[in-house]
Design a protein around this motif. Structure first.
Motif, PDB file in Angstrom:
ATOM      1  N   GLU A 167      -5.033   5.056   7.676  1.00  0.00           N
ATOM      2  CA  GLU A 167      -4.385   4.388   8.800  1.00  0.00           C
ATOM      3  C   GLU A 167      -2.954   4.829   9.046  1.00  0.00           C
ATOM      4  OE1 GLU A 167      -6.165   2.498  10.750  1.00  0.00           O
ATOM      5  OE2 GLU A 167      -7.914   2.699   9.439  1.00  0.00           O
ATOM      6  N   THR A 168      -2.239   5.179   7.986  1.00  0.00           N
ATOM      7  CA  THR A 168      -0.810   5.437   8.128  1.00  0.00           C
ATOM      8  C   THR A 168      -0.344   6.483   7.128  1.00  0.00           C
ATOM      9  OG1 THR A 168       1.399   4.433   7.910  1.00  0.00           O
ATOM     10  CG2 THR A 168      -0.358   3.477   6.595  1.00  0.00           C
ATOM     11  N   ARG A 169       0.755   7.172   7.458  1.00  0.00           N
ATOM     12  CA  ARG A 169       1.338   8.148   6.538  1.00  0.00           C
ATOM     13  C   ARG A 169       2.073   7.486   5.367  1.00  0.00           C
ATOM     14  NH1 ARG A 169       1.879  10.619  11.559  1.00  0.00           N
ATOM     15  NH2 ARG A 169       1.250  12.833  11.603  1.00  0.00           N
ATOM     16  N   THR A 170       2.299   6.211   5.467  1.00  0.00           N
ATOM     17  CA  THR A 170       3.093   5.509   4.454  1.00  0.00           C
ATOM     18  C   THR A 170       2.173   4.887   3.398  1.00  0.00           C
ATOM     19  OG1 THR A 170       3.121   3.520   5.835  1.00  0.00           O
ATOM     20  CG2 THR A 170       4.926   5.077   6.104  1.00  0.00           C
ATOM     21  N   LYS A 171       2.751   4.103   2.501  1.00  0.00           N
ATOM     22  CA  LYS A 171       1.978   3.436   1.460  1.00  0.00           C
ATOM     23  C   LYS A 171       0.918   2.522   2.060  1.00  0.00           C
ATOM     24  CE  LYS A 171       5.673   3.541  -1.988  1.00  0.00           C
ATOM     25  NZ  LYS A 171       6.554   2.745  -2.870  1.00  0.00           N
ATOM     26  N   PRO A 172      -0.178   2.286   1.334  1.00  0.00           N
ATOM     27  CA  PRO A 172      -0.409   2.670  -0.061  1.00  0.00           C
ATOM     28  C   PRO A 172      -0.872   4.116  -0.208  1.00  0.00           C
ATOM     29  CG  PRO A 172      -2.278   1.411   0.749  1.00  0.00           C
ATOM     30  CD  PRO A 172      -1.243   1.396   1.853  1.00  0.00           C
ATOM     31  N   TYR A 173      -0.402   4.768  -1.272  1.00  0.00           N
ATOM     32  CA  TYR A 173      -0.893   6.086  -1.615  1.00  0.00           C
ATOM     33  C   TYR A 173      -0.885   6.234  -3.134  1.00  0.00           C
ATOM     34  CZ  TYR A 173       4.183   7.095  -1.482  1.00  0.00           C
ATOM     35  OH  TYR A 173       5.543   7.064  -1.658  1.00  0.00           O
ATOM     36  N   THR A 174      -1.580   7.242  -3.602  1.00  0.00           N
ATOM     37  CA  THR A 174      -1.687   7.540  -5.026  1.00  0.00           C
ATOM     38  C   THR A 174      -1.231   8.968  -5.257  1.00  0.00           C
ATOM     39  OG1 THR A 174      -3.584   6.048  -5.290  1.00  0.00           O
ATOM     40  CG2 THR A 174      -3.242   7.707  -7.008  1.00  0.00           C
ATOM     41  N   ASP A 175      -0.331   9.173  -6.199  1.00  0.00           N
ATOM     42  CA  ASP A 175       0.120  10.510  -6.570  1.00  0.00           C
ATOM     43  C   ASP A 175      -0.639  10.981  -7.807  1.00  0.00           C
ATOM     44  OD1 ASP A 175       1.911  10.606  -4.507  1.00  0.00           O
ATOM     45  OD2 ASP A 175       3.692  10.280  -5.731  1.00  0.00           O
ATOM     46  N   ILE A 176      -1.222  12.175  -7.724  1.00  0.00           N
ATOM     47  CA  ILE A 176      -1.862  12.788  -8.875  1.00  0.00           C
ATOM     48  C   ILE A 176      -1.314  14.201  -9.025  1.00  0.00           C
ATOM     49  CG2 ILE A 176      -3.960  11.426  -8.582  1.00  0.00           C
ATOM     50  CD1 ILE A 176      -5.309  13.955  -7.492  1.00  0.00           C
ATOM     51  N   GLU A 177      -1.535  14.818 -10.161  1.00  0.00           N
ATOM     52  CA  GLU A 177      -1.149  16.203 -10.357  1.00  0.00           C
ATOM     53  C   GLU A 177      -2.385  17.089 -10.232  1.00  0.00           C
ATOM     54  OE1 GLU A 177       0.983  16.841 -13.965  1.00  0.00           O
ATOM     55  OE2 GLU A 177       2.805  15.832 -13.235  1.00  0.00           O
ATOM     56  N   LEU A 178      -2.263  18.145  -9.434  1.00  0.00           N
ATOM     57  CA  LEU A 178      -3.302  19.155  -9.330  1.00  0.00           C
ATOM     58  C   LEU A 178      -2.806  20.402 -10.049  1.00  0.00           C
ATOM     59  CD1 LEU A 178      -4.543  18.865  -5.624  1.00  0.00           C
ATOM     60  CD2 LEU A 178      -5.544  17.854  -7.695  1.00  0.00           C
TER      61      LEU A 178
END
Length: 219
Positions: free
Chosen positions: A159-170
């Motif tokens: 829905e949006t560029r903002t939170k909620p999001y999850t950061d992972i390492e690739l």
């Protein structure tokens, strides 16, 4: 040379699956060699210029179809007018195996026929803002492969560029697939960790990201 040991798949969100260590070092070297050849042309790698005048910090080369903001064409009218390199069958087979390993759906994997790939090269300073992959006319999953330096990959919501999001390492060799409910998630790369690449991949520095897609287009 240390062999990569694949680790269990992790579902970050419904339809968004991370498979660490999916690519062997041998396959990574093969992909690096192929990407170097594609980067020289017929349409060379470049920093894409956006419609409002901005220039992307990542460098991009395409195969199968040429992506220019925000559409696909066979010829790179915004670069040199040449037709992009063909999408090889071995990449189709790699995409199908990726889908099978990510989802365990044999029929879905067999039906998956990617026809384009965007290949992005990140130096240590390059970033990619939050965006959706929505220029395709198909909702088939996106298959993303990472080679070289480790990055922070930000997986957001639809829905949006903002939170909620999850950061992972690739890390080098990782596979990430997003489809189904996560096909249109916002995602981006806010950071690349310089100097983390394994030279045995054939890439001494920087990060290659190969994203296979189904455009849904015909000539």
């Amino acid at each position: 040379m240390t062999a990569l040991i694949p680790r269990p798949a992790m579902e970050i969100a419904p339809g968004a699956v991370h498979l660490p260590g999916w690519l062997t070092l041998e396959r990574q070297r093969e992909l690096v060699t192929a990407c170097r050849a594609w980067a020289t042309g017929p349409v060379p790698i470049r920093h894409t210029r956006l419609p409002r005048g901005g220039v992307m910090s990542v460098q991009t080369v395409c195969i199968g179809w040429h992506w220019q903001p925000y559409k696909y064409t066979r010829n790179a009218d915004d670069v040199n007018g040449e037709r992009v390199a063909a999408f090889p069958d071995w990449m189709v087979q790699l995409g199908r195996r990726a889908l099978l390993d990510a989802y365990g759906d044999a029929q879905g994997a067999a039906d998956y026929t990617p026809d384009t790939a965007l290949i992005n090269f990140y130096d240590g300073q390059a970033k990619l803002g939050m965006h959706q992959d929505k220029d395709e006319r198909s909702s088939a999953p996106v298959v993303s492969l990472s080679i070289g330096d480790t990055c922070v990959f930000r997986v957001g919501n639809t829905e949006t560029r903002t939170k909620p999001y999850t950061d992972i390492e690739l890390a080098s060799g990782d596979l990430f697939v997003f489809g189904g409910p996560s096909r249109y998630v916002y995602h981006g790369v806010p950071k690349v960790y310089e100097g983390t690449a394994d030279p045995d991949t054939g890439l001494a520095s920087g990060r290659l990201n190969i994203t296979m897609r189904v455009t849904g287009l015909t000539d």
